[in-house]
Motif scaffolding. Structure first.
Motif, mmCIF file in Angstrom:
data_model
loop_
_atom_site.group_PDB
_atom_site.id
_atom_site.type_symbol
_atom_site.label_atom_id
_atom_site.label_comp_id
_atom_site.label_asym_id
_atom_site.label_seq_id
_atom_site.Cartn_x
_atom_site.Cartn_y
_atom_site.Cartn_z
ATOM 1 N N THR A 119 -35.050 -52.705 31.587
ATOM 2 C CA THR A 119 -35.033 -52.330 30.182
ATOM 3 C C THR A 119 -35.966 -50.908 30.576
ATOM 4 N N PHE A 120 -35.235 -49.856 29.872
ATOM 5 C CA PHE A 120 -36.186 -48.750 29.888
ATOM 6 C C PHE A 120 -37.478 -49.406 29.313
ATOM 7 N N ASP A 122 -38.932 -48.417 26.396
ATOM 8 C CA ASP A 122 -38.969 -48.343 25.584
ATOM 9 C C ASP A 122 -38.476 -49.633 24.773
ATOM 10 N N THR A 124 -35.547 -51.100 25.353
ATOM 11 C CA THR A 124 -34.164 -51.426 25.196
ATOM 12 C C THR A 124 -33.431 -51.957 26.871
ATOM 13 N N PHE A 126 -31.026 -51.733 29.914
ATOM 14 C CA PHE A 126 -29.736 -50.741 30.215
ATOM 15 C C PHE A 126 -28.225 -51.156 30.586
ATOM 16 N N ALA A 130 -26.025 -46.818 29.361
ATOM 17 C CA ALA A 130 -26.560 -45.919 29.224
ATOM 18 C C ALA A 130 -25.968 -44.458 30.462
ATOM 19 N N SER A 188 -32.988 -44.286 28.473
ATOM 20 C CA SER A 188 -32.731 -44.480 27.019
ATOM 21 C C SER A 188 -31.649 -44.144 25.660
ATOM 22 N N THR A 190 -31.382 -45.041 23.174
ATOM 23 C CA THR A 190 -32.107 -45.124 22.088
ATOM 24 C C THR A 190 -33.313 -44.085 21.725
ATOM 25 N N VAL A 210 -38.607 -41.753 29.222
ATOM 26 C CA VAL A 210 -37.647 -42.375 28.468
ATOM 27 C C VAL A 210 -37.338 -43.092 29.450
ATOM 28 N N THR A 212 -36.570 -45.643 32.947
ATOM 29 C CA THR A 212 -36.992 -47.621 33.706
ATOM 30 C C THR A 212 -37.739 -47.314 34.698
#
Length: 397
Positions: A119-120, A122, A124, A126, A130, A188, A190, A210, A212
């Motif tokens: 996940t990133f 934030d 979101t 992965f 991306a 990310s 998003t 933003v 990972t």
């Protein structure tokens, strides 16, 4: 700056360094005084303080940043698809956010199988989507390393964990581009969209990340300090340090004093080579020498009047006493270079340079110049060895 722009400049090497960077980590000592042992005790509170010499110079935006001093921020907050393998005597591409990959015979199609459960920062997930977003943003921002993905024709996403990259032309170096510390990092989609503004989120990424990576930027005071906090959702191994502080010192003496007093826990490749002997055999510090392909480059600017002629450029290069500079500044770990690139990079030494030290050539050339002709000598910010070399050469001139 694109790599191609360097072709307009004249370059020479001062030294090919076998092991320049020093990582000096403080550690408890059984042989030092009580006061010194206390000052140099390794941190046990989960906070690591690493001193930086000079501001990082650019925002730690992976599509903009193209220097060295801020890589500690970029590489701990972002990750790419692949990386160079650690602890190897030869170059080897290793997995990162891609667990494996397949390349067709003519090096035009690269299929990446992506790591699941990433996940990133934030939150979101992965996915393969991306990859295209990251590549597209790098081209749109047009930073120094945009060339690494400009050859991408298409990124197909047959499923969330598969990205198929098709190039416009064969490129056997594409994996090396991706593995480079300055290679494209996953960002990310998003977060990029919600913070896009009018500049593809460049303003936002001046003080945020933003990515990972194992850490996220928790406090940013450009020019003063950076603070990284451990990302709880990181997919990989976690460091014992939950917080990393990166205070910025404008003076190397102040940084060295802070290190000696224990205010800074670690210094990475920032102290002048001339001061390293103090730490190498000390029982109060742990010193790590890392072999690199690093070299000291002199770059001349032919767009300026002083160096507009080839004779002028050669005259200046002949005024540099490479052996003396290496001995004075870099010491026994380095040797004068004979090739333009780091030793062994060009097979057979085809890039060999033949520049003999002869300052009389520049003396004769200088007599032909109009009175008041000026030359400006610069050096890389935060590079104490480069600063010392520049000062020595300026004094000789």
């Amino acid at each position: 700056m694109r790599f191609s722009s360097f072709s307009r400049r004249t370059r020479t090497l001062l030294a090919a360094a076998a092991a320049v960077p020093l990582i000096a980590l403080s550690a408890c000592s059984g042989g030092g005084s009580d006061d010194q042992g206390a000052a140099n005790a390794a941190p046990t509170d989960g906070t690591l303080t690493v001193g930086l010499l000079g501001d990082i110079g650019q925002p730690p935006d992976p599509d903009v940043y193209y220097a060295n001093n801020g890589l500690a921020i970029v590489l701990n907050t972002y990750e790419g698809l692949v990386q160079y393998a650690n602890d190897k005597d030869s170059v080897e591409i290793a997995p990162r956010l891609a667990t494996s990959w397949d390349v067709n015979a003519d090096n035009t199609v690269y299929m990446f199988h992506l790591r699941d459960g990433v996940t990133f920062h934030d939150g979101t997930p992965f996915t393969s989507a991306a990859v295209k977003v990251a590549f597209d943003r790098r081209v749109a921002v047009e930073g120094g390393a945009a060339y690494m993905v400009e050859g991408v024709q298409d990124v197909a996403t047959p499923d969330d964990l598969t990205a198929v990259v098709t190039l416009k032309a064969p490129n056997s170096a594409f994996l090396d581009y991706l593995a480079s510390p300055f290679g494209p990092k996953m960002e990310s989609p998003t977060a990029l969209q919600s913070n896009a503004g009018s500049d593809d989120a460049q303003t936002y990424l001046q003080t945020h990340d933003v990515g990972t990576g194992p850490y996220t930027i928790s406090d940013a005071q450009p020019g003063t300090s950076w603070t990284l906090k451990q990302y709880d959702g990181y997919w990989g191994d976690k460091s014992p340090f939950t917080t990393v502080k990166l205070p910025i010192y404008s003076d190397v003496s102040a940084l060295q004093l802070a290190f000696d007093q224990g205010d800074v826990s670690a210094v990475v490749a920032a102290l002048p080579s001339s001061s390293l002997k103090k730490y190498e055999k000390s029982t109060d510090y742990a010193s790590y020498m890392l072999p690199t392909l690093q070299s000291a480059l002199v770059t001349l600017n032919p767009s300026k009047d002083f160096f507009k002629d080839q004779d002028a450029r050669l005259a200046f290069l002949q005024s540099i006493d490479q052996k003396s500079l290496v001995d004075q500044v870099l010491g026994s770990r380095s040797e004068p270079a004979t090739t333009l690139y780091a030793k062994g990079m060009i097979p057979g030494g085809a890039d060999e340079q033949e520049l003999d030290y002869d300052p009389s050539v520049l003396t004769a050339y200088a007599k032909t110049l109009p009175a008041g002709t000026a030359m400006t000598i610069g050096f890389a910010s935060g590079n104490t060895n480069a600063e010392q070399m520049a000062n020595i050469q300026a004094a000789k001139l």
